[in-house]
Write an enzyme that holds these catalytic residues in place. Structure first.
Site, PDB file in Angstrom:
ATOM      1  N   SER A 114      43.167  25.370  42.995  1.00 41.40           N
ATOM      2  CA  SER A 114      44.307  26.288  43.146  1.00 41.40           C
ATOM      3  C   SER A 114      44.026  27.355  44.184  1.00 41.40           C
ATOM      4  CB  SER A 114      44.565  26.973  41.798  1.00 41.40           C
ATOM      5  OG  SER A 114      45.498  28.016  41.947  1.00 41.40           O
ATOM      6  N   TYR A 138      42.093  32.383  35.079  1.00 40.33           N
ATOM      7  CA  TYR A 138      42.561  31.073  35.559  1.00 40.33           C
ATOM      8  C   TYR A 138      41.908  30.732  36.894  1.00 40.33           C
ATOM      9  CZ  TYR A 138      45.595  27.745  37.923  1.00 40.33           C
ATOM     10  OH  TYR A 138      46.054  26.671  38.637  1.00 40.33           O
ATOM     11  N   LYS A 142      38.995  27.646  38.006  1.00 41.48           N
ATOM     12  CA  LYS A 142      39.115  26.657  39.084  1.00 41.48           C
ATOM     13  C   LYS A 142      37.910  26.737  40.021  1.00 41.48           C
ATOM     14  CE  LYS A 142      42.967  24.699  37.899  1.00 41.48           C
ATOM     15  NZ  LYS A 142      43.018  23.261  37.561  1.00 41.48           N
ATOM     16  N   ASP A 278      49.204  40.911  41.665  1.00 42.39           N
ATOM     17  CA  ASP A 278      49.912  40.125  42.687  1.00 42.39           C
ATOM     18  C   ASP A 278      49.478  40.539  44.094  1.00 42.39           C
ATOM     19  OD1 ASP A 278      51.459  38.246  41.427  1.00 42.39           O
ATOM     20  OD2 ASP A 278      53.225  39.534  41.246  1.00 42.39           O
TER      21      ASP A 278
HETATM   22  C1  UD1 Z   1      49.988  31.968  40.613  1.00 37.33           C
HETATM   23  C2  UD1 Z   1      48.722  31.527  41.267  1.00 37.33           C
HETATM   24  C3  UD1 Z   1      48.859  30.135  41.790  1.00 37.33           C
HETATM   25  C4  UD1 Z   1      49.192  29.235  40.663  1.00 37.33           C
HETATM   26  C5  UD1 Z   1      50.475  29.721  40.013  1.00 37.33           C
HETATM   27  C6  UD1 Z   1      50.676  28.858  38.781  1.00 37.33           C
HETATM   28  C7  UD1 Z   1      47.466  33.365  42.202  1.00 37.33           C
HETATM   29  C8  UD1 Z   1      47.142  34.148  43.431  1.00 37.33           C
HETATM   30  N1  UD1 Z   1      48.377  32.419  42.352  1.00 37.33           N
HETATM   31  O1  UD1 Z   1      50.966  32.068  41.604  1.00 37.33           O
HETATM   32  O2  UD1 Z   1      47.649  29.690  42.360  1.00 37.33           O
HETATM   33  O3  UD1 Z   1      49.373  27.923  41.139  1.00 37.33           O
HETATM   34  O4  UD1 Z   1      50.357  31.075  39.619  1.00 37.33           O
HETATM   35  O5  UD1 Z   1      51.320  29.503  37.768  1.00 37.33           O
HETATM   36  O6  UD1 Z   1      46.911  33.573  41.148  1.00 37.33           O
HETATM   37  N2  UD1 Z   1      57.924  36.891  40.784  1.00 37.33           N
HETATM   38  C9  UD1 Z   1      59.003  37.748  40.663  1.00 37.33           C
HETATM   39  N3  UD1 Z   1      59.753  37.694  39.515  1.00 37.33           N
HETATM   40  C10 UD1 Z   1      59.468  36.828  38.492  1.00 37.33           C
HETATM   41  C11 UD1 Z   1      58.366  35.959  38.634  1.00 37.33           C
HETATM   42  C12 UD1 Z   1      57.606  36.015  39.784  1.00 37.33           C
HETATM   43  O7  UD1 Z   1      59.293  38.547  41.554  1.00 37.33           O
HETATM   44  O8  UD1 Z   1      60.196  36.844  37.484  1.00 37.33           O
HETATM   45  C13 UD1 Z   1      57.168  36.881  42.029  1.00 37.33           C
HETATM   46  C14 UD1 Z   1      55.677  37.153  41.870  1.00 37.33           C
HETATM   47  O9  UD1 Z   1      55.421  38.519  41.999  1.00 37.33           O
HETATM   48  C15 UD1 Z   1      55.123  36.333  43.046  1.00 37.33           C
HETATM   49  C16 UD1 Z   1      56.095  35.175  43.215  1.00 37.33           C
HETATM   50  O10 UD1 Z   1      57.285  35.584  42.559  1.00 37.33           O
HETATM   51  O11 UD1 Z   1      55.154  37.108  44.213  1.00 37.33           O
HETATM   52  C17 UD1 Z   1      55.619  33.881  42.606  1.00 37.33           C
HETATM   53  O12 UD1 Z   1      55.153  34.144  41.290  1.00 37.33           O
HETATM   54  P1  UD1 Z   1      54.645  32.988  40.302  1.00 37.33           P
HETATM   55  O13 UD1 Z   1      55.609  31.868  40.326  1.00 37.33           O
HETATM   56  O14 UD1 Z   1      54.335  33.643  38.995  1.00 37.33           O
HETATM   57  O15 UD1 Z   1      53.306  32.425  40.984  1.00 37.33           O
HETATM   58  P2  UD1 Z   1      52.052  33.219  41.622  1.00 37.33           P
HETATM   59  O16 UD1 Z   1      51.653  34.336  40.745  1.00 37.33           O
HETATM   60  O17 UD1 Z   1      52.329  33.478  43.054  1.00 37.33           O
END
Ligand code: UD1
Length: 322
Positions: A114, A138, A142, A278
């Site tokens: 990941s 997590y 990995k 984040d």
């Molecule tokens: C994280 C992991 C990634 C993993 C994924 C699986 C890290 C750096 N990345 O990705 O490797 O494959 O989880 O679950 O650890 N967001 C919002 N609103 C929401 C939900 C999310 O704004 O309701 C934003 C988050 O701040 C982020 C983006 O959307 O910027 C994506 O979030 P998310 O889908 O949770 O994945 P990551 O945290 O990026």
């Protein structure tokens, strides 16, 4: 043998490998996986990867030459609340699978890693040489698994590859879709279907529109990358770590606008405080796998959100907007 082959990503990998003509079997404990993601003629060994003897027996029974180890827990926030569960399932799980491979004489390992191993990046494209500094249990699991493979490979003569996925989403067909709601895109769908505004975690990041940037990669592209890796390993390609991303970043706000256009739903969003841990931007440098295995992504954000919405809509039986 695909561990976790009845899960969201694993089932896509099984489909891609079968398309390439491989005789694929699956080990899955069916905790989040489901038999209905597999064709009837795909052998399923219903067991936990923690059961080393059963995994060994399954590898022997199927005559497996290569293991694609996808089975794992993958929710970042849950890993912070329940680290020991994550170290057991992911790290001890890897220990068990490698032990079984050595016992069964299976010599090739393709591992689902990941982008979480990189932690909070600088905002530039992240290549495989970037420092690793996981920001969650997590991510640590990995990274530990990658190290365990390397060390075992030296001692036991294994060939291996590790694929570091960026943000996986979408579906190749509705039956294979992600049924969890941990990630941004399913959370947006859940919110708009409940009439509640989806949330944006922070809009003051140092990015082009203030919201976080991620590299969203279609799960069908991820599956094709596995097929390319298996072809490479069969042809004697050297053991390596590869990023699996598009090389292009999308902000959370851009996801919202695309979701609005594709779903045809007119919704607004709430800006919330930033979520702990984040990064402002995490985008793959995907040059290494293009050069090494000839793989590159084919799908864009419209394909990802379109296919995810189609699956979501068929699941909850609401009419498609387009
Ligand atoms: C994280 C992991 C990634 C993993 C994924 C699986 C890290 C750096 N990345 O990705 O490797 O494959 O989880 O679950 O650890 N967001 C919002 N609103 C929401 C939900 C999310 O704004 O309701 C934003 C988050 O701040 C982020 C983006 O959307 O910027 C994506 O979030 P998310 O889908 O949770 O994945 P990551 O945290 O990026």
């Amino acid at each position: 043998m695909v561990t976790g082959g009845a899960g969201y990503i694993g089932a896509h990998v099984v489909q891609a490998l079968r398309r390439d003509g491989h005789d694929v079997a699956v080990i899955d404990d069916l905790s989040t996986g489901s038999r209905d993601r597999l064709t009837n003629d795909t052998p399923l060994f219903p067991c936990s990867v923690l059961d080393t003897e059963l995994v060994t027996d399954s590898l022997r029974a199927h005559g497996s030459e290569l293991v694609v180890h996808v089975a794992a827990k993958k929710a970042v926030e849950q890993s912070i609340a329940e680290p020991l569960m994550y170290y057991r399932e992911n790290v001890i799980g890897m220990h068990s699978v490698l032990t079984a491979m050595v016992q069964a004489g299976t010599r090739k390992m393709l591992f689902s890693s990941s982008a979480a191993v990189y932690g909070t990046s600088t905002g530039d494209l992240v290549d495989e040489q970037a420092d690793t500094a996981p920001a969650s249990p997590y991510g640590w699991t990995k990274l530990m698994c990658e190290q365990m493979i390397r060390d075992t490979a030296v001692a036991a003569g294994l060939d291996w590859m590790a694929l570091r996925y960026f943000n996986v989403a979408g579906a190749a067909d509705p039956g294979l879709a992600d049924r969890g709601e941990n990630n941004l895109i399913p959370k947006v769908f859940r919110a708009i279907c409940s009439g509640v505004p989806p949330q944006i975690f922070g809009d003051s990041y140092p990015t082009r529109d203030g919201t976080c940037i991620r590299d969203y990669i279609h799960v069908a592209d991820v599956a094709d990358a596995h097929a390319a890796a298996v072809r490479g390993m069969s042809g004697g390609a050297p053991s390596a770590i590869y990023n699996i991303g598009t090389g292009s970043g999308t902000s959370v706000l851009e996801v919202m606008h695309t979701a609005r256009r594709i779903t045809g739903r007119d919704f607004d969003w709430d800006v919330r405080p930033p979520r702990a841990g984040d990064s402002p931007a995490v985008v793959a440098d995907a040059a290494k796998i293009r050069a090494g295995l000839g793989w590159e992504s084919r799908y864009d954000l419209d394909d990802i959100i379109g296919s995810a919405w189609q699956s979501w809509s068929s699941r909850i039986e609401i009419p498609l907007a387009r």
